[in-house]
Enzyme design. Structure first.
Site, PDB file in Angstrom:
ATOM      1  N   GLY A 123     -10.697 -20.383  11.904  1.00 42.33           N
ATOM      2  CA  GLY A 123      -9.463 -20.679  11.191  1.00 42.33           C
ATOM      3  C   GLY A 123      -9.314 -22.151  10.953  1.00 42.33           C
ATOM      4  O   GLY A 123     -10.096 -22.974  11.428  1.00 42.33           O
ATOM      5  N   GLY A 130      -6.407 -24.573  11.671  1.00 46.83           N
ATOM      6  CA  GLY A 130      -5.075 -24.710  12.271  1.00 46.83           C
ATOM      7  C   GLY A 130      -4.332 -25.794  11.542  1.00 46.83           C
ATOM      8  O   GLY A 130      -4.866 -26.448  10.651  1.00 46.83           O
ATOM      9  N   ASP A 162       7.470 -23.460  16.883  1.00 49.78           N
ATOM     10  CA  ASP A 162       6.792 -22.701  15.825  1.00 49.78           C
ATOM     11  C   ASP A 162       6.250 -21.387  16.381  1.00 49.78           C
ATOM     12  O   ASP A 162       5.102 -21.029  16.134  1.00 49.78           O
ATOM     13  CB  ASP A 162       5.677 -23.542  15.200  1.00 49.78           C
ATOM     14  CG  ASP A 162       5.142 -22.921  13.903  1.00 49.78           C
ATOM     15  OD1 ASP A 162       5.899 -22.145  13.255  1.00 49.78           O
ATOM     16  OD2 ASP A 162       3.984 -23.186  13.542  1.00 49.78           O
TER      17      ASP A 162
END
Length: 304
Positions: free
Chosen positions: A11, A13, A137
């Site tokens: 991924g 980030g 978050d």
């Protein structure tokens, strides 16, 4: 970094690329997070050092993804890079919920599993809050799952201050607003641990419903989603709301009753959810108090 074998990029980030890798010596799988940390002549900025040591301390909790070590590398331009080395988990809560939703015989998550995951999430959040750290978050993508052991762990914790959170993430996808507390959306500058509890409430509802509670695509739309369900806030139920920086005059909606959108929850679950989704941050239940809520009475807490 020679001691790790990069297996694949898993991924991008908010802070840089993330790789799945293997520790060549031990065979342990790890997640390598490459941070875009510009170091100056003096070395690593002190704010980043504080963040990293905080992260290391917090990660002693079972419910927070463990930061195993920090590697410092010079890249080809002689610019120093920091790699954060975390334990590797192969799935997150978003993917986990999707497997239930997308299955041919689409089914709900077992109530006992929702209860267990929520308890672990509250444990992890309470641990952060007791050390004065807000996550800011929390979302299903940030909650990693160890399926074998049935453990949920909080990831992407609190790097926000030293590594400066961009509004758009690295891959230019807009950072999701779905779990953002109304006081943050309304531009409040002084926010508290209650912002995380709002997110926990949204995640709780999503586990029960198998879909997001408030899927807004702009800050304004996000607020309208919230107000349509919970009613437009007033000075009576949220003193000071109309003097927040981004407050406008909104359509006046009456509260709809949260049970309409989460029929899967029984009375205790609903009561806890309502306490997490209070408009006034001061009225929202804390993570520590949530752990003692009757919703968890039937849970065998000795396993945690």
């Amino acid at each position: 970094m020679e001691k790790y074998e990069k297996l694949e990029k898993v991924g991008e980030g908010t802070y840089g690329k993330v790789y799945k890798a293997k520790d060549k010596e031990t065979g342990q799988l790890v997640a390598l997070k490459k941070t875009r940390l510009e170091m100056d002549e003096e070395g690593v900025p002190p704010t980043a050092l504080r963040e990293v040591s905080l992260l290391q301390m917090l990660s002693h909790s079972l419910y927070i993804v463990r930061l195993l070590c920090v590697e410092h590398v010079d890249n080809k331009h002689g610019k120093p890079l920091l790699y954060l080395v975390f334990e590797y988990l192969d799935t997150d809560l978003k993917k986990f919920i999707d497997t239930y939703r997308k299955a041919p015989n689409s089914r709900n998550l077992p109530p006992s599993l929702i209860q267990s995951f929520l308890y672990q999430l509250c444990k992890g959040v309470a641990h952060c809050h007791s050390h004065g750290v807000l996550h800011r978050d929390l979302k299903p993508q940030n909650l990693l799952i160890d399926k074998e052991k049935g453990i949920l762990k909080i990831a992407d914790l609190g790097l926000g201050r030293a590594f400066t959170v961009p509004l758009k993430s690295y891959t230019h996808e807009i950072v999701t607003l779905w779990y953002r507390a109304p006081e943050v959306l309304l531009g409040s500058t002084h926010y508290s641990t209650a912002v995380d509890m709002w997110s926990v409430g949204c995640i709780f509802a999503e586990m029960a419903r198998r879909q997001a509670l408030f899927p807004g695509d702009s800050e304004y739309q996000q607020l309208l989603h919230i107000f349509r369900l919970l009613g437009t806030p007033t000075e009576k139920n949220w003193p000071g709301v109309s003097s927040l920086r981004d407050w406008h005059v909104y359509p006046q909606w009456e509260p709809q009753g949260i049970e309409r959108v989460v029929p899967q929850l029984e009375a205790d679950g609903l009561d806890l959810l309502v306490k997490m989704m209070k408009f006034n941050p001061a009225d929202r239940i804390s993570a520590k108090a949530a752990l003692d809520h009757p919703y968890f009475d039937s849970l065998d807490k000795s396993q945690f």
